[in-house]
Motif scaffolding. Structure first.
Motif, PDB file in Angstrom:
ATOM      1  N   LEU A  65       0.728  -1.194   0.043  1.00  0.00           N
ATOM      2  CA  LEU A  65      -0.080   0.038  -0.014  1.00  0.00           C
ATOM      3  C   LEU A  65       0.951   1.307   0.089  1.00  0.00           C
ATOM      4  N   GLN A  75       0.934   4.272  -2.757  1.00  0.00           N
ATOM      5  CA  GLN A  75       0.884   5.702  -2.366  1.00  0.00           C
ATOM      6  C   GLN A  75       1.886   6.594  -2.675  1.00  0.00           C
ATOM      7  N   LEU A 133      -7.049   1.571  -1.101  1.00  0.00           N
ATOM      8  CA  LEU A 133      -7.068   1.820  -2.548  1.00  0.00           C
ATOM      9  C   LEU A 133      -8.536   2.011  -3.276  1.00  0.00           C
TER      10      LEU A 133
END
Length: 321
Positions: free
Chosen positions: A208, A212, A230
């Motif tokens: 993640l 990002q 997400l």
């Protein structure tokens, strides 16, 4: 009237004994076996839940790592344990994959354990290097299909959830790629960030932040629904592969022959732990989806998943290397 009152009283006389039979409680400290090395998803789940489960059960819960041989060494230890509720195990997807891959095990995965609860699911994200030309799954499939056998993908190891999620997608899409198994998810991600492989299925917890930060691009998620971190990234199923779902997941098991009262008590401990605010906050941060399914539901799920994994192993030609 007297006879009627006597008849009604008979079941009530049995209630105290029945209640005691249903209210199993551990008499000493508990072994919670994690059949993998420290630091992975199973170990994380076991240690996160151990404290709240101990509070519910009224006994110390000691997490013991018994790693090796794809989780089968620790599983064998639990299979040999007394089914008195004092030894249980948190296992991963491998619990349903190993029977299709391993021969000569000293126990039978299908008969040696009592399923208690599917604790949680770890969705995976299909991620590519930012230079990869595709921005959705249709573009990904088209790019790979035009280069049969020329591109490679990584995984956290042979026959892991990341490998199987990839193999399932390639089989469904009719794609030909080279599998590069790594010794864990971290080195696979490092090679992806370096641009040395085409894609990886990584867990939300590991991928993640990279997505990002723009160090990788998220194409799809492996779960049946989108992940909170997400929300703009659609599932594989949403992008043309109906019914696709392959996540890492953790379940709680005891040795075969555990009493129903002990199973029910352990299920209560799982539900209690998953309801804990600190646990939920941590699971949200890691991208894990809490479940806490009932024992009967989990007992039906495990053999069905074992059959699905066996079919996938055959279809994709997965072997232990």
């Amino acid at each position: 009237m007297m006879k009627r009152r006597t008849a009604l009283a008979l079941p009530l006389l049995a209630l105290p004994g029945l209640a005691r039979a249903q209210e199993w409680a551990p008499a000493r400290s508990i072994r919670l076996v994690a059949p993998y090395a420290p630091g992975g998803g199973v170990d994380t789940a076991a240690r996160l839940l151990a404290g709240p489960m101990a509070a519910f059960l009224g006994q110390t819960v000691v997490v013991e790592n018994r790693g090796g041989a794809g989780g089968s060494i620790g599983a064998a230890e639990v299979a040999r344990a007394a089914p008195d509720g004092h030894t249980v195990m948190v296992d991963a997807l491998a619990h349903t994959v190993n029977p299709a891959l391993m021969r000569g095990l000293p126990f039978d995965y299908a008969a040696a354990f009592t399923p208690i609860s599917q604790i949680l699911v770890w969705p995976q994200i299909l991620i590519v290097h930012p230079s990869f030309p595709a921005r959705d799954l249709a573009g990904f499939v088209a790019h790979v299909r035009a280069r049969p056998g020329q591109l490679s993908y990584g995984s956290s190891g042979n026959a892991t959830a990341a490998h199987l999620a990839s193999a399932l997608l390639l089989a469904r899409a009719g794609l030909d790629m080279v599998h590069v198994p790594y010794r864990g998810g971290a080195p696979a991600l490092q090679d992806l960030v370096a641009g040395n492989i085409a894609f990886v299925f990584g867990t939300v917890a590991s991928s993640l932040q990279l997505a990002q930060e723009g160090r990788v691009r998220a194409i799809a998620v492996s779960s049946a629904r989108r992940v909170p971190g997400l929300p703009e990234v659609p599932t594989v199923a949403e992008q043309g592969f109906e019914g696709y779902e392959l996540n890492e997941w953790n379940g709680l098991y005891g040795p075969a022959g555990m009493a129903p009262a002990a199973v029910a008590r352990w299920h209560g401990a799982v539900r209690h732990a998953l309801a804990d605010a600190a646990v939920r906050s941590r699971l949200d941060a890691l991208g894990a989806l809490p479940l806490g399914t009932a024992p009967a539901e989990f007992a039906a799920y495990v053999p069905a998943e074992r059959a699905r994994m066996a079919a996938l192993v055959r279809e994709a030609g997965v072997t232990i290397e």
